[in-house]
Each structure stands twice: as C-alpha cells, then as structure tokens.
Design a protein around this motif. Structure first.
Motif, PDB file in Angstrom:
ATOM      1  N   ASP A 186       0.819  -1.109  -0.006  1.00  0.00           N
ATOM      2  CA  ASP A 186       0.054  -0.030  -0.026  1.00  0.00           C
ATOM      3  C   ASP A 186       0.654   1.411   0.007  1.00  0.00           C
ATOM      4  N   THR A 187       2.098   1.327   0.396  1.00  0.00           N
ATOM      5  CA  THR A 187       3.063   2.422   0.581  1.00  0.00           C
ATOM      6  C   THR A 187       4.134   2.410  -0.172  1.00  0.00           C
ATOM      7  N   GLY A 188       4.479   1.200  -0.891  1.00  0.00           N
ATOM      8  CA  GLY A 188       5.429   1.380  -1.899  1.00  0.00           C
ATOM      9  C   GLY A 188       6.877   1.242  -1.118  1.00  0.00           C
ATOM     10  N   THR A 189       6.772   0.718  -0.054  1.00  0.00           N
ATOM     11  CA  THR A 189       8.071   1.081   0.780  1.00  0.00           C
ATOM     12  C   THR A 189       8.740  -0.557   1.276  1.00  0.00           C
ATOM     13  N   ILE A 190       9.807  -0.414   1.395  1.00  0.00           N
ATOM     14  CA  ILE A 190      10.497  -1.599   2.011  1.00  0.00           C
ATOM     15  C   ILE A 190      11.124  -1.523   3.348  1.00  0.00           C
ATOM     16  N   SER A 191      10.837  -2.420   4.103  1.00  0.00           N
ATOM     17  CA  SER A 191      11.415  -2.262   5.672  1.00  0.00           C
ATOM     18  C   SER A 191      12.171  -3.721   6.032  1.00  0.00           C
ATOM     19  N   ASN A 192      13.175  -3.071   6.547  1.00  0.00           N
ATOM     20  CA  ASN A 192      14.549  -3.923   7.073  1.00  0.00           C
ATOM     21  C   ASN A 192      13.859  -4.656   8.259  1.00  0.00           C
ATOM     22  N   LEU A 193      13.547  -5.867   8.008  1.00  0.00           N
ATOM     23  CA  LEU A 193      12.918  -6.904   9.240  1.00  0.00           C
ATOM     24  C   LEU A 193      14.308  -7.310  10.190  1.00  0.00           C
ATOM     25  N   ALA A 194      15.436  -7.623   9.631  1.00  0.00           N
ATOM     26  CA  ALA A 194      16.478  -8.097  10.281  1.00  0.00           C
ATOM     27  C   ALA A 194      17.820  -8.056   9.429  1.00  0.00           C
ATOM     28  N   THR A 195      18.992  -7.789   9.988  1.00  0.00           N
ATOM     29  CA  THR A 195      20.092  -7.901   9.180  1.00  0.00           C
ATOM     30  C   THR A 195      21.169  -8.300  10.096  1.00  0.00           C
ATOM     31  N   VAL A 196      22.085  -9.547   9.529  1.00  0.00           N
ATOM     32  CA  VAL A 196      22.959  -9.968  10.368  1.00  0.00           C
ATOM     33  C   VAL A 196      24.235 -10.068   9.507  1.00  0.00           C
ATOM     34  N   SER A 197      25.464 -10.148  10.325  1.00  0.00           N
ATOM     35  CA  SER A 197      26.736 -10.206   9.633  1.00  0.00           C
ATOM     36  C   SER A 197      27.431 -11.630  10.358  1.00  0.00           C
ATOM     37  N   ARG A 198      28.543 -12.065   9.813  1.00  0.00           N
ATOM     38  CA  ARG A 198      29.278 -12.961  10.814  1.00  0.00           C
ATOM     39  C   ARG A 198      29.457 -12.718  12.226  1.00  0.00           C
ATOM     40  N   ARG A 199      29.729 -11.532  12.683  1.00  0.00           N
ATOM     41  CA  ARG A 199      29.625 -11.142  14.008  1.00  0.00           C
ATOM     42  C   ARG A 199      28.365 -10.902  14.756  1.00  0.00           C
ATOM     43  N   GLY A 200      27.290 -11.263  14.301  1.00  0.00           N
ATOM     44  CA  GLY A 200      25.934 -10.969  14.927  1.00  0.00           C
ATOM     45  C   GLY A 200      25.182  -9.982  14.528  1.00  0.00           C
ATOM     46  N   SER A 201      24.070  -9.800  14.832  1.00  0.00           N
ATOM     47  CA  SER A 201      23.069  -8.817  14.303  1.00  0.00           C
ATOM     48  C   SER A 201      23.568  -7.318  14.195  1.00  0.00           C
ATOM     49  N   VAL A 202      22.894  -6.811  13.029  1.00  0.00           N
ATOM     50  CA  VAL A 202      23.172  -5.402  12.771  1.00  0.00           C
ATOM     51  C   VAL A 202      22.022  -4.433  12.731  1.00  0.00           C
ATOM     52  N   PRO A 203      21.973  -3.283  13.261  1.00  0.00           N
ATOM     53  CA  PRO A 203      20.765  -2.217  13.591  1.00  0.00           C
ATOM     54  C   PRO A 203      20.186  -2.563  12.266  1.00  0.00           C
ATOM     55  N   PRO A 204      18.790  -2.432  12.283  1.00  0.00           N
ATOM     56  CA  PRO A 204      18.079  -2.469  11.039  1.00  0.00           C
ATOM     57  C   PRO A 204      18.170  -1.159  10.289  1.00  0.00           C
ATOM     58  N   LEU A 205      18.113  -1.362   8.917  1.00  0.00           N
ATOM     59  CA  LEU A 205      18.409  -0.167   8.234  1.00  0.00           C
ATOM     60  C   LEU A 205      16.957   0.499   8.089  1.00  0.00           C
ATOM     61  N   PRO A 206      16.988   1.803   7.847  1.00  0.00           N
ATOM     62  CA  PRO A 206      15.823   2.665   7.616  1.00  0.00           C
ATOM     63  C   PRO A 206      14.873   1.908   6.580  1.00  0.00           C
ATOM     64  N   SER A 207      13.631   2.257   6.859  1.00  0.00           N
ATOM     65  CA  SER A 207      12.644   2.032   5.811  1.00  0.00           C
ATOM     66  C   SER A 207      12.823   2.787   4.386  1.00  0.00           C
ATOM     67  N   ILE A 208      12.707   2.205   3.153  1.00  0.00           N
ATOM     68  CA  ILE A 208      12.981   3.017   2.050  1.00  0.00           C
ATOM     69  C   ILE A 208      11.649   2.958   1.214  1.00  0.00           C
ATOM     70  N   ALA A 209      11.487   4.223   0.806  1.00  0.00           N
ATOM     71  CA  ALA A 209      10.376   4.792  -0.078  1.00  0.00           C
ATOM     72  C   ALA A 209      11.007   4.435  -1.567  1.00  0.00           C
ATOM     73  N   LEU A 210      10.350   3.476  -2.259  1.00  0.00           N
ATOM     74  CA  LEU A 210      10.877   3.110  -3.518  1.00  0.00           C
ATOM     75  C   LEU A 210      10.425   3.923  -4.562  1.00  0.00           C
ATOM     76  N   PRO A 211      11.156   4.325  -5.724  1.00  0.00           N
ATOM     77  CA  PRO A 211      10.647   5.112  -6.746  1.00  0.00           C
ATOM     78  C   PRO A 211       9.798   4.121  -7.654  1.00  0.00           C
ATOM     79  N   LYS A 212       8.878   4.731  -8.700  1.00  0.00           N
ATOM     80  CA  LYS A 212       8.099   3.695  -9.567  1.00  0.00           C
ATOM     81  C   LYS A 212       8.726   2.998 -10.254  1.00  0.00           C
ATOM     82  N   ALA A 213       9.918   3.057 -10.857  1.00  0.00           N
ATOM     83  CA  ALA A 213      10.714   2.066 -11.511  1.00  0.00           C
ATOM     84  C   ALA A 213      10.813   1.099 -10.802  1.00  0.00           C
ATOM     85  N   ALA A 214      11.446   1.233  -9.360  1.00  0.00           N
ATOM     86  CA  ALA A 214      11.798  -0.115  -8.401  1.00  0.00           C
ATOM     87  C   ALA A 214      10.437  -0.748  -8.063  1.00  0.00           C
ATOM     88  N   ILE A 215       9.300  -0.078  -7.895  1.00  0.00           N
ATOM     89  CA  ILE A 215       8.163  -0.755  -7.534  1.00  0.00           C
ATOM     90  C   ILE A 215       7.647  -1.560  -8.588  1.00  0.00           C
TER      91      ILE A 215
END
Length: 518
Positions: free
Chosen positions: A50-79
């Motif tokens: 409904d909003t055309g955005t992607i939200s970072n539910l979780a991000t991890v690396s070899r060392r453990g979890s990484v703070p979630p990245l901010p939500s991204i409002a996608l341009p029309k081409a990306a949608i």
C-alpha cells in the motif's frame, strides 16, 4: 565440489528453525551457508504494497546482528520491478552490479559498499507477498547459478520463518499496546478509587493515614467495619497505591461461594479431579499471582478452607484439587469482615492461628453515623453520580434543612444506604415540575428515614475527628453501664471487643476508668 542438496537443505533448515529470535536464526544460518558460498551479511526485507516501501526486518553479519536499516520509499521504477519479480518469484535473482538495479540500488546506497554482489529471493506464502531474503557478499561478480539454486532450496523455510516473525512482531506490538492500556487503566482506577473516598480529609482521615502506611508494604491488611461502610473501596486504594498496582486485583466474596466449591475456587483443580472437572482450572490465588487478593467476608470461610488458607500464607504455595505438585504464588492478602472474629474464635468458628496471620495491620472503618460531617459531601457526590446514570440533566435543589435531617439519622446501612436513598429520591423526582425541591423526607419508608430519631437529636459537629468520635461513643456506652468494663452487661461486651483492648483504647483516648467514669 559437489554439494549434497538434501544435506544442505536439512542443515540450513535446522539453523533457521533453531531460535524464535529471527536474527539469531539468520546468523546461525549465515555461518552455515558461508561454508558453501561467499557471504558477508544477510538481510530480510518486508514489502508493503500500500505504501510502496521496503522495511528491514533483520540484518546479520558474521559477528552477529546489525541495527536494522531505515525503511526505503521506492521510486516507481523500483516498484514496477518488484511487481515483475513477484510475478516470477520462483527464481533467485543474481545481482552483480547493484548500482544498475532499481531495487538493489537502494540497498547499495544504504550500505555504502562499492563492490558487492547480491542474491535476492522473493518470499511468498499462501499467495501473500512478504518481501525478500538478500544474501550479500563484499565481492564483485562472485555469485553463480549454483549459488542461486542452493539459496532457492531454502525458500519454504524462510517463507515460514518470516511469516512467523511478522506475526510475532504484531503480537509483541499488541502486547505493548495492551500493557500501556493496562497501565493507563490502573492509573485511572487508582484515581477513581481515591476520588471515591469522600471524607479522606475529615471523617476518614485516620483511616487514610493507616492506608498510606500499609499500602507500600506486602503485609496483609484487614479491614473491619459494619456492612456498607466502604471496605471494598479502601481495599482498592490499598492495592492501587502499592507496588503491585500493575498486577491483578482479584476480589472474592467468601460468603457467595458454596462450601463444597471453596477449595476449587480458591486453589483451582486439575482436569478429572472430580466429576465435572472437564478441564484444568486456575483458582483465585493463581490468578492473583503478582498482585493482590481481596477476601471479603473472611468470617464466612469454612474451617477446612481456613486450614488451607493458613498453609498458603505460611508456605506461599498452593496445591490444586487433584494436583500432586505445589505451585508457588506471590500474592498480597487483603481481608475484610463486619463480624467480630475474636468472638468467633471463642466459639471455634474461626481459627486463632489464621487470625494472627491476617490481623497484622487492622484498619477499622467508622460507620457513617460516626462521621456525619461527611454526609453532605457524600450526598452531593451520589446526587451527581446517580443523576448521570439516570440521565437527569438538571439537578433539583436541596434545602439545607434536609441535609441537617440526613445528618441526624443513624444510617444503619451506612454509605450504601445513603447511596440507595439518593437513587430512590431521584427516581421518584422524575416528572415533577422544573426547579421543584428534592423531596427526601418521604423516601425512607412510610414515615421517612428519620421517623425513629428524636426531633431534638444533636447533629455531630463538623470538626469531629475519628478519635473524638470513638471517644464519644465509648463514653456513651460507659454511661449506659455506669462505668462497668468487664463481665456481663459491661462496656466491652456491648462494644464487642476484648476488655483489655477497650482499656488500651480508653488509655490512649484519655478516658478515665472506674464506676464514676462519665
């Protein structure tokens, strides 16, 4: 090297399902996948249609979890690209140059990494588009078709894991909302309960001081007083003024439970414990765990239940009916009674050892006839409250003489009788002419509530304190017994208290002893 796909699927799935915490599960899965392909970090993204955005539910690396990245409002081409990818979601997409990919470019900008490669797997469950799993390596052009096929094997486990994670997050959100509402409700209940204490600064000043002393503690409190004086209201204030105010407050009328069901109601029962026990039932003590249990009319407890209650107070654990293991409980006990438990102890109707356990901090609530200075405030409080309930928008005027006559009445039913009187008065006043004076005199029976009171009965002075009221009452009884305290017809018997207790109170109130006492 040839990879056993079945073993890869089984091992990766075990890691994905190894924890309810999605970040821990992903990190364990990443460390396993790293043995089969290059991987620096993994991300789960949720796509919101409904909003055309992607939200970072979780991000991890070899060392453990990484703070979630901010939500991204996608341009029309990306949608448009995402819509196309969901249409053929079975494929795992290889992205070697994220700067040229409409969707991956957003990730590329967020990470600030220049040379990365991505594997993107769209996640769908029951035709619902969830988002994507992104596997990222800090190398250029390092992913091949074989890598994409291995990640594709994990589509179903990740579909289920993300779906469960979303539901878990919603549950946590609703739980937080419920906790916030519960705290707000508790604050409202506390303010309502304290607001309902009419006379907290006058006739009940001594009672409220004792409440302030005992409320912050875990000690049992016993509320003593006639029927209708407001023992339940005081119990509310004790609980909602205590550190347990956010815990449950369970109220039990001991006189309303059939004797055969006492154990089941108070302590619960196991499934099949007796005929009709079709399921496990948690009793009042378990439901009050972490909070307070108000046992009203404690004198109505049968002796068998008194024994079990005493054991709970001593051991702080209960046994359900039909149960074999003790269940620890953390409950603050508040009791109330209008009966003379000391007399009941003498007649073996109440256990003395239970009395000593419960009577640690007794609070005697004076009857309304001993705090007549509160009657005008109580009357107007109930008048406004009942008018609102009955949808009476204009309150009829009240003569001062009527208030004086209310103060002259003895109120055997105490505050409850006054409340009922006000409600009856308002009901009978409906349909009368506007601004007609409220007629109270005809509502206490055929001859009115003051019929049995002498016309010249003095009105209690407005400044009378609780100790003064108690002293005056004791003096009146001593006058009746000509100063006799002990024995048949003595003041202690009429007041229904122990003679030693009466002498202690007389000493405290500076009332002289002997047959010549006033």
């Amino acid at each position: 090297m040839q990879v056993d796909e079945n073993d890869f699927f089984r091992q990766a799935t075990l890691h994905i399902c190894s924890s309810l915490n999605i970040e821990k599960a992903m990190q364990r899965c990443l460390l396993f996948i790293e043995t089969h392909m290059p991987v620096s970090w993994m991300s789960l993204y949720i796509y919101e249609d409904d909003t055309g955005t992607i939200s970072n539910l979780a991000t991890v690396s070899r060392r453990g979890s990484v703070p979630p990245l901010p939500s991204i409002a996608l341009p029309k081409a990306a949608i448009a690209q995402i819509e196309d990818e969901f249409a053929k979601w079975q494929d795992v997409k290889i992205v070697s140059s994220p700067e040229h990919d409409a969707v991956s470019h957003a990730v590329y900008e967020q990470t600030g990494k220049a040379d990365i490669s991505l594997l993107v797997m769209r996640l769908v469950i029951e035709n619902k588009r969830l988002g994507a799993l992104t596997v990222i390596a800090e190398q250029k052009d390092c992913y091949h078709k074989a890598h994409a096929e291995l990640i594709g094997l994990l589509r179903k486990p990740f579909d289920i894991a993300v779906s469960n994670a979303i539901r878990y997050m919603e549950m946590v959100k609703y739980k937080d909302m419920l906790d916030a509402e519960n705290r707000a409700l508790n604050r409202e209940l506390f303010h309502r309960s304290t607001d309902d204490i009419m006379g907290a600064d006058t006739g009940l000043k001594g009672v409220m001081e004792m409440v302030r002393q005992v409320a912050p503690l875990n000690s049992p409190a016993m509320l003593l007083g006639e029927t209708g004086v407001g023992k339940e209201v005081i119990a509310n204030v004790i609980h909602y003024s205590s550190p347990r105010q956010n815990g449950p407050f369970i109220k039990v009328n001991c006189g309303a439970i059939p004797e055969t069901l006492f154990d089941s109601e108070l302590f619960g029962h196991e499934k099949g414990a007796f005929t009709g026990a079709a399921s496990l039932k948690r009793g009042y003590f378990e439901r009050a765990h972490g909070g307070s249990l108000f046992l009203d009319e404690i004198g109505e407890l049968p002796l068998q239940a008194q024994v079990r209650l005493l054991r709970v107070l001593q051991n702080k654990e209960i046994n359900r009916v039909g149960g074999t293991r003790p269940i620890p409980v953390d409950v603050r006990i508040i009791t109330a009674t209008h009966q003379n438990l000391e007399t009941m102890i003498k007649t073996r109707q109440f256990r003395e050892d239970l009395w000593f356990r419960l009577n640690i901090f007794p609070i005697t609530i004076p009857p309304l006839r001993h705090r007549k200075e509160d009657i005008p405030t109580l009357f107007h409080h109930f008048l406004q409250k009942k008018a609102k309930d009955l949808r009476i928008h204009t309150l009829p005027p009240v003569h001062a003489a009527d208030i004086q006559r209310l103060q002259a009445y003895q109120w055997p039913g105490n505050v409850r009788e006054l409340e009922n009187l006000v409600e009856r008065t308002l009901i009978r006043s409906q349909g009368r002419q506007a601004n007609a004076t409220l007629n109270i005199e005809t509502l206490g029976g055929v001859d009115g509530p003051y019929a049995d009171q002498p016309a010249d009965q003095p009105i209690a002075p407005a400044s009378l304190s609780l100790n003064q009221a108690m002293a005056e009452h004791i003096k009146q009884v001593l006058n009746m017994t000509q100063g006799k305290i002990y024995g048949p017809g003595g003041a202690a018997e009429l007041l229904e208290i122990n003679p030693n207790t009466l002498r202690s109170r007389m000493k405290k109130l500076d009332i002289p002893f002997g047959r010549t006492a006033p």
